[in-house]
Design a protein around this motif. Structure first.
Motif, PDB file in Angstrom:
ATOM      1  N   TYR A   1       0.858  -1.186   0.000  1.00 37.56           N
ATOM      2  CA  TYR A   1       0.000   0.000   0.000  1.00 37.56           C
ATOM      3  C   TYR A   1       0.892   1.233   0.000  1.00 37.56           C
ATOM      4  O   TYR A   1       1.818   1.348   0.815  1.00 37.56           O
ATOM      5  N   TYR A   2       0.615   2.140  -0.918  1.00 32.90           N
ATOM      6  CA  TYR A   2       1.430   3.345  -1.051  1.00 32.90           C
ATOM      7  C   TYR A   2       0.795   4.493  -0.283  1.00 32.90           C
ATOM      8  O   TYR A   2      -0.423   4.554  -0.080  1.00 32.90           O
ATOM      9  N   SER A   3       1.635   5.392   0.156  1.00 29.82           N
ATOM     10  CA  SER A   3       1.158   6.544   0.915  1.00 29.82           C
ATOM     11  C   SER A   3       1.970   7.769   0.528  1.00 29.82           C
ATOM     12  O   SER A   3       2.993   7.679  -0.163  1.00 29.82           O
ATOM     13  N   SER A   4       1.521   8.909   0.978  1.00 32.45           N
ATOM     14  CA  SER A   4       2.233  10.176   0.749  1.00 32.45           C
ATOM     15  C   SER A   4       2.248  10.926   2.068  1.00 32.45           C
ATOM     16  O   SER A   4       1.304  11.630   2.413  1.00 32.45           O
ATOM     17  N   ASP A   5       3.320  10.718   2.839  1.00 31.79           N
ATOM     18  CA  ASP A   5       3.360  11.309   4.171  1.00 31.79           C
ATOM     19  C   ASP A   5       4.501  12.302   4.367  1.00 31.79           C
ATOM     20  O   ASP A   5       4.705  12.803   5.454  1.00 31.79           O
ATOM     21  N   LYS A   6       5.277  12.586   3.320  1.00 26.91           N
ATOM     22  CA  LYS A   6       6.346  13.570   3.407  1.00 26.91           C
ATOM     23  C   LYS A   6       6.327  14.414   2.141  1.00 26.91           C
ATOM     24  O   LYS A   6       5.747  14.040   1.118  1.00 26.91           O
ATOM     25  N   SER A   7       6.982  15.558   2.220  1.00 26.92           N
ATOM     26  CA  SER A   7       7.034  16.438   1.051  1.00 26.92           C
ATOM     27  C   SER A   7       8.348  17.199   1.036  1.00 26.92           C
ATOM     28  O   SER A   7       9.001  17.366   2.072  1.00 26.92           O
ATOM     29  N   ILE A   8       8.724  17.659  -0.159  1.00 24.04           N
ATOM     30  CA  ILE A   8       9.890  18.521  -0.348  1.00 24.04           C
ATOM     31  C   ILE A   8       9.421  19.758  -1.104  1.00 24.04           C
ATOM     32  O   ILE A   8       8.885  19.658  -2.213  1.00 24.04           O
ATOM     33  N   ASN A   9       9.588  20.903  -0.443  1.00 21.98           N
ATOM     34  CA  ASN A   9       9.147  22.179  -1.041  1.00 21.98           C
ATOM     35  C   ASN A   9       7.678  22.117  -1.478  1.00 21.98           C
ATOM     36  O   ASN A   9       7.298  22.623  -2.538  1.00 21.98           O
ATOM     37  N   GLY A  10       6.886  21.449  -0.667  1.00 20.31           N
ATOM     38  CA  GLY A  10       5.453  21.377  -0.948  1.00 20.31           C
ATOM     39  C   GLY A  10       5.047  20.288  -1.902  1.00 20.31           C
ATOM     40  O   GLY A  10       3.856  20.070  -2.141  1.00 20.31           O
ATOM     41  N   VAL A  11       6.019  19.556  -2.472  1.00 24.77           N
ATOM     42  CA  VAL A  11       5.704  18.471  -3.406  1.00 24.77           C
ATOM     43  C   VAL A  11       5.663  17.159  -2.624  1.00 24.77           C
ATOM     44  O   VAL A  11       6.660  16.766  -2.018  1.00 24.77           O
ATOM     45  N   PRO A  12       4.516  16.471  -2.600  1.00 25.85           N
ATOM     46  CA  PRO A  12       4.412  15.236  -1.808  1.00 25.85           C
ATOM     47  C   PRO A  12       5.281  14.123  -2.369  1.00 25.85           C
ATOM     48  O   PRO A  12       5.479  14.011  -3.585  1.00 25.85           O
ATOM     49  N   LEU A  13       5.805  13.309  -1.461  1.00 30.03           N
ATOM     50  CA  LEU A  13       6.626  12.165  -1.832  1.00 30.03           C
ATOM     51  C   LEU A  13       5.862  10.876  -1.566  1.00 30.03           C
ATOM     52  O   LEU A  13       5.177  10.743  -0.554  1.00 30.03           O
ATOM     53  N   GLY A  14       5.991   9.928  -2.472  1.00 32.71           N
ATOM     54  CA  GLY A  14       5.360   8.628  -2.279  1.00 32.71           C
ATOM     55  C   GLY A  14       6.163   7.774  -1.309  1.00 32.71           C
ATOM     56  O   GLY A  14       7.382   7.908  -1.192  1.00 32.71           O
ATOM     57  N   ASN A  15       5.474   6.908  -0.598  1.00 34.71           N
ATOM     58  CA  ASN A  15       6.133   6.039   0.374  1.00 34.71           C
ATOM     59  C   ASN A  15       5.368   4.722   0.450  1.00 34.71           C
ATOM     60  O   ASN A  15       4.264   4.600  -0.081  1.00 34.71           O
ATOM     61  N   PHE A  16       5.972   3.734   1.084  1.00 38.76           N
ATOM     62  CA  PHE A  16       5.299   2.460   1.268  1.00 38.76           C
ATOM     63  C   PHE A  16       5.819   1.812   2.539  1.00 38.76           C
ATOM     64  O   PHE A  16       6.892   2.159   3.050  1.00 38.76           O
ATOM     65  N   SER A  17       5.054   0.872   3.049  1.00 37.86           N
ATOM     66  CA  SER A  17       5.428   0.185   4.281  1.00 37.86           C
ATOM     67  C   SER A  17       6.702  -0.618   4.073  1.00 37.86           C
ATOM     68  O   SER A  17       6.939  -1.171   3.001  1.00 37.86           O
ATOM     69  N   ARG A  18       7.519  -0.691   5.116  1.00 35.65           N
ATOM     70  CA  ARG A  18       8.743  -1.481   5.049  1.00 35.65           C
ATOM     71  C   ARG A  18       8.521  -2.942   5.444  1.00 35.65           C
ATOM     72  O   ARG A  18       9.457  -3.707   5.601  1.00 35.65           O
ATOM     73  N   ASP A  19       7.232  -3.331   5.636  1.00 35.44           N
ATOM     74  CA  ASP A  19       6.891  -4.736   5.862  1.00 35.44           C
ATOM     75  C   ASP A  19       6.661  -5.418   4.512  1.00 35.44           C
ATOM     76  O   ASP A  19       5.780  -5.020   3.753  1.00 35.44           O
ATOM     77  N   LEU A  20       7.470  -6.433   4.213  1.00 32.51           N
ATOM     78  CA  LEU A  20       7.329  -7.172   2.966  1.00 32.51           C
ATOM     79  C   LEU A  20       5.976  -7.885   2.943  1.00 32.51           C
ATOM     80  O   LEU A  20       5.652  -8.648   3.853  1.00 32.51           O
ATOM     81  N   PRO A  21       5.144  -7.632   1.915  1.00 33.00           N
ATOM     82  CA  PRO A  21       3.816  -8.269   1.887  1.00 33.00           C
ATOM     83  C   PRO A  21       3.931  -9.777   1.677  1.00 33.00           C
ATOM     84  O   PRO A  21       4.839 -10.266   1.012  1.00 33.00           O
ATOM     85  N   ASN A  22       2.979 -10.491   2.267  1.00 31.73           N
ATOM     86  CA  ASN A  22       2.966 -11.950   2.161  1.00 31.73           C
ATOM     87  C   ASN A  22       1.631 -12.372   1.571  1.00 31.73           C
ATOM     88  O   ASN A  22       0.591 -12.348   2.238  1.00 31.73           O
ATOM     89  N   TYR A  23       1.642 -12.751   0.297  1.00 31.56           N
ATOM     90  CA  TYR A  23       0.415 -13.122  -0.404  1.00 31.56           C
ATOM     91  C   TYR A  23      -0.075 -14.519  -0.022  1.00 31.56           C
ATOM     92  O   TYR A  23      -1.182 -14.906  -0.387  1.00 31.56           O
ATOM     93  N   ASN A  24       0.759 -15.267   0.697  1.00 29.59           N
ATOM     94  CA  ASN A  24       0.414 -16.650   1.033  1.00 29.59           C
ATOM     95  C   ASN A  24       0.152 -16.843   2.530  1.00 29.59           C
ATOM     96  O   ASN A  24       0.166 -17.964   3.028  1.00 29.59           O
ATOM     97  N   LEU A  25      -0.088 -15.753   3.231  1.00 27.96           N
ATOM     98  CA  LEU A  25      -0.309 -15.832   4.666  1.00 27.96           C
ATOM     99  C   LEU A  25      -1.572 -16.636   4.982  1.00 27.96           C
ATOM    100  O   LEU A  25      -2.595 -16.492   4.307  1.00 27.96           O
ATOM    101  N   LYS A  26      -1.487 -17.469   5.998  1.00 29.48           N
ATOM    102  CA  LYS A  26      -2.614 -18.319   6.398  1.00 29.48           C
ATOM    103  C   LYS A  26      -2.876 -18.129   7.890  1.00 29.48           C
ATOM    104  O   LYS A  26      -1.987 -17.717   8.634  1.00 29.48           O
ATOM    105  N   PRO A  27      -4.095 -18.433   8.347  1.00 33.31           N
ATOM    106  CA  PRO A  27      -4.361 -18.341   9.785  1.00 33.31           C
ATOM    107  C   PRO A  27      -3.522 -19.367  10.541  1.00 33.31           C
ATOM    108  O   PRO A  27      -3.271 -20.470  10.042  1.00 33.31           O
ATOM    109  N   PHE A  28      -3.064 -18.980  11.724  1.00 30.17           N
ATOM    110  CA  PHE A  28      -2.320 -19.945  12.522  1.00 30.17           C
ATOM    111  C   PHE A  28      -3.299 -20.802  13.321  1.00 30.17           C
ATOM    112  O   PHE A  28      -4.442 -20.414  13.574  1.00 30.17           O
ATOM    113  N   THR A  29      -2.865 -21.988  13.689  1.00 27.93           N
ATOM    114  CA  THR A  29      -3.692 -22.892  14.482  1.00 27.93           C
ATOM    115  C   THR A  29      -2.909 -23.372  15.701  1.00 27.93           C
ATOM    116  O   THR A  29      -1.686 -23.558  15.631  1.00 27.93           O
ATOM    117  N   LEU A  30      -3.617 -23.544  16.767  1.00 23.43           N
ATOM    118  CA  LEU A  30      -3.031 -24.070  17.998  1.00 23.43           C
ATOM    119  C   LEU A  30      -3.762 -25.353  18.362  1.00 23.43           C
ATOM    120  O   LEU A  30      -4.976 -25.347  18.592  1.00 23.43           O
TER     121      LEU A  30
END
Length: 734
Positions: free
Chosen positions: A380-409
């Motif tokens: 997911y991309y975001s724009s939370d910083k800017s330089i001279n009023g121009v917004p900069l794009g950013n993204f989470s530093r958590d690597l996405p996991n498309y194969n994540l499954k619920p855990f079971t105990l």
């Protein structure tokens, strides 16, 4: 040499020397430096409650006020709570129950907990042994307001500047409500609906004051200006019945469905450099960065329970639950988890002398879960910083996991409960075996991937253990009674495998950055990873050409979780007097201590007294096998040693503590006859009174700065442990 934070000076001879405030004072050790910096802080809790009702209704109302002063000056917490509960029979078959809680909380200048700037605990713990902490006050120049520097490290903020100038306030408005309506369809079947709504509004402002040394040009800034709103809706419907199938067999069966919707909306702003000094507004900042976020978690569930009871001595139960988690990929959101259990009261058939009651039980249960946070499966991309009023794009530093499954105990548990000798002795023993599959953690990643961490399915973990409890009524007569209890647990946990990554999954770290926690295949959870001494094949330490022991491999040095824990309690009653105490313990866990590392670097550890005047020749050999002969001054040797060998910071976290003592008195009814009171009691309470045993010489073994599993066991610059004394007065009106 001597500065505000280094204790490597000459032998303290009492002669006049320049102190940290520029004055000449005797060069002597200052005792109780840290203790004097803190204060004895009062805390008050006042509660009033009302109860009443009729044959068709009942109600309970209460109000409470907490005023808690911190041991750190200019810091406190105030909480106001109100509760109303009412239940009413609308008809013979229809019952309505309502419950509401309102909580308002305001915190002023809560202490920072890690070894970073604007943490008064971090600064005061580093003060030199010859420096009087009172000389740091008031912490700022009375003419300019700038922080009074007291050492060469600008990030070790003057602790008095922190308590006198820091503005760090938080407030929370929270309302928790619930409603239950129940209709009896017959004398053995009812339909029930429940509704719960929890909403809270949080406001946080954290100011880096004008004059703060580490800030840009000393102009300060806004560390955080947050406003967030969190709401959670929980609804469920349940159809339940309880009926005797035969004279000896009873069935209790239920089926239901639930819906959970949690939403969080937050606005966050940070900024640097107040243009006009001491005007702490957003408009007065030279640079501003803002971030808006909206998260939503939805869980949908359906479930059933079936309980069979045969002649009150044999029970069999089964449950099933199907959950759908919105935080997981579409193709793996749903999961069904069952359980079965049973118990048998064998004392109904075995007549053994002294045995009053005996029951065995066994169960197998499976549960499931999801990630603690949403949006971990895509970028997911975001724009939370800017330089001279121009917004900069950013993204989470958590690597996405498309194969994540619920855990079971998966858990198997069995146990036995015995009551003996006229119920004077109650024994309970439990054995459990738990296997967790695909547990979800946020694991560290190599920065070469473009990310710093990733939510992954861990693989498989195993927990086995025993829990025992012994409760006794040792003495029971008209005027005196003595009850005692012991509980003890032993847990053996093991990380069996990790899916998709190496045999290591790094967790949290601490400021010295030469050690961390990690999940390690084949070891207990969570391990401390640290550097030990490098040794040759004969076990001799390898010494470098600088005379400092060389660093060996980073390796696991023990789990931060205890393997043994429990407690011992006693309760004495003599007429109207009562006395109780609790002793508890934990054994088998390790601590990664930043304080221990800094104590070597700054010359505060007693171990650094060796070689102060003569220097140190480390006991070891060079890589070529020759004996080391290099003499290194203590003020060079110990800081380099602690930096190289982080194993020095791995401590034994085991302890035994006298956790609580309560002395009470209950006034007799004869004394209260002519008063408006039905019952009056007073208790004198002491908590954390004594550490009977510990292996950490310089810190409390329970000190840590985060409850997260990744950072569990990591210590550094938290508030000191406190011993508290209190009086509890309870009045009940007629």
């Amino acid at each position: 040499m001597q500065t505000g934070i280094l204790s490597w000076g000459e032998k303290m001879d009492g002669l006049q020397s320049v102190q940290i405030n520029g004055e000449n004072r005797p060069y002597v050790p200052v005792k109780d430096n840290i203790k004097t910096f803190y204060r004895t802080a009062p805390a008050f809790t006042n509660t009033i409650s009302l109860n009443g009702g009729s044959d068709k209704s009942s109600y309970h109302a209460s109000a409470s006020v907490l005023d808690y002063q911190s041991i750190l000056r200019n810091s406190d917490l105030n909480r106001k709570t109100a509760n109303l509960f009412t239940s009413y029979d609308l008809t013979r078959k229809l019952t309505l129950t309502l419950n509401g809680n309102y909580i308002y909380e305001h915190g002023k200048n809560r202490s920072y907990l890690s070894d970073g700037p604007i943490n008064a605990n971090y600064g005061i713990a580093a003060i030199a042994t010859s420096a009087d902490q009172a000389l740091l006050a008031p912490g700022y120049d009375v003419n300019t307001g700038a922080e009074t520097r007291w050492n060469a490290d600008e990030y070790k903020t003057n602790p008095y500047f922190t308590i006198n100038k820091k503005e760090d306030n938080s407030s929370r408005d929270r309302f928790i409500s619930s409603a239950l309506i129940k209709y009896d369809l017959s004398n053995w079947v009812f339909l029930q609906g429940r509704f719960g709504y929890d909403i809270s509004n949080d406001h946080i402002i954290s100011i880096v004051p004008t004059g703060t040394a580490f800030s840009i040009n000393g102009q300060g800034g806004i560390n955080a200006l947050n406003q967030s709103k969190t709401s959670e809706l929980n609804t469920d419907i349940l159809l339940s019945g309880n009926r005797d199938i035969t004279k000896d067999l009873n069935i209790d069966i239920s089926a239901g469905a639930s819906f959970r919707n949690r939403r969080t909306k937050s606005n966050e702003l940070t900024g640097t450099q107040f243009i006009i000094p001491y005007l702490y507004t957003v408009e007065n900042l030279a640079a501003v960065s803002s971030k808006n976020a909206l998260t939503r978690i939805v869980t949908q569930s359906a479930y059933y329970t079936i309980d069979l009871d045969f002649k009150k001595y044999l029970t069999l139960s089964s449950t099933g639950r199907y959950d759908v988690y919105s935080t997981l990929p579409r193709n793996s959101r749903g999961i069904f988890v069952p359980s079965v259990s049973g118990s048998f009261i064998f004392s109904n058939f075995l007549k053994i002398k002294g045995l009053d009651f005996g029951k065995i039980r066994a169960s197998f249960a499976q549960t499931s879960g999801e990630p603690a946070v949403p949006y971990t499966t895509q970028i997911y991309y975001s724009s939370d910083k800017s330089i001279n009023g121009v917004p900069l794009g950013n993204f989470s530093r958590d690597l996405p996991n498309y194969n994540l499954k619920p855990f079971t105990l998966n858990e198997f548990e069995t146990g036995i409960n015995l009551k003996l000798f006229g119920n004077k002795l109650d024994l309970d023993f439990t054995y459990f075996h738990r296997i967790t599959n695909k547990e979800i953690i946020n694991a560290g990643q190599s920065v070469t991937t473009g990310f710093t961490s990733a939510y992954v399915n861990l693989g498989k973990t195993r927990n086995t253990g025993i829990e025992t409890s012994i409760q006794t009524n040792l003495i029971t007569n008209k005027n005196f009674s003595w009850k005692a209890g012991i509980n003890a647990s032993h847990i053996n946990n093991l990380l069996i495998s990790i899916d998709g990554i190496s045999s290591y999954a790094f967790g949290g770290t601490y400021r010295p950055l030469n050690a961390s926690t990690a999940l390690v295949v084949g070891k207990s959870i969570t391990q401390i990873m640290a550097y030990d001494y490098q040794r040759d094949k004969n076990g001799n330490m390898i010494i470098g050409t600088d005379g400092i022991p060389k660093r060996g491999d980073m390796k696991p040095m023990g789990s931060v979780l205890p393997s043994y824990y429990g407690g011992f309690s006693n309760n004495f009653q003599y007429k109207s007097f009562s006395l109780s105490f609790l002793i508890d313990y934990k054994f088998g866990n390790k601590i990664l201590s930043a304080t221990e590392t800094y104590s070597y670097v700054l010359g505060l550890n007693k171990a650094t007294l060796i070689g102060r005047e003569t220097g140190i020749v480390a006991n070891g050999v060079y890589e070529n096998g020759e004996t080391n002969t290099i003499n290194v001054p203590a003020y060079n040797y110990y800081p380099a040693l602690a930096t190289n060998i982080s194993a020095l910071a791995v401590l034994n976290g085991s302890f035994i503590k006298l956790r609580q003592v309560v002395l009470g008195y209950t006034f007799s009814s004869k004394i209260l006859n002519k008063t408006p009171f039905k019952n009056v009691s007073i208790d004198l309470i002491g908590r954390n009174l004594l550490t009977i045993l510990k292996y950490t010489k310089n810190i409390d073994p329970e000190s840590q700065f985060s409850p997260s599993l990744a950072y569990a066991g990591i210590e550094g610059a938290s508030l000191p442990a406190t011993r508290t004394f209190g009086i509890n007065l309870n009045l009940k009106f007629k």
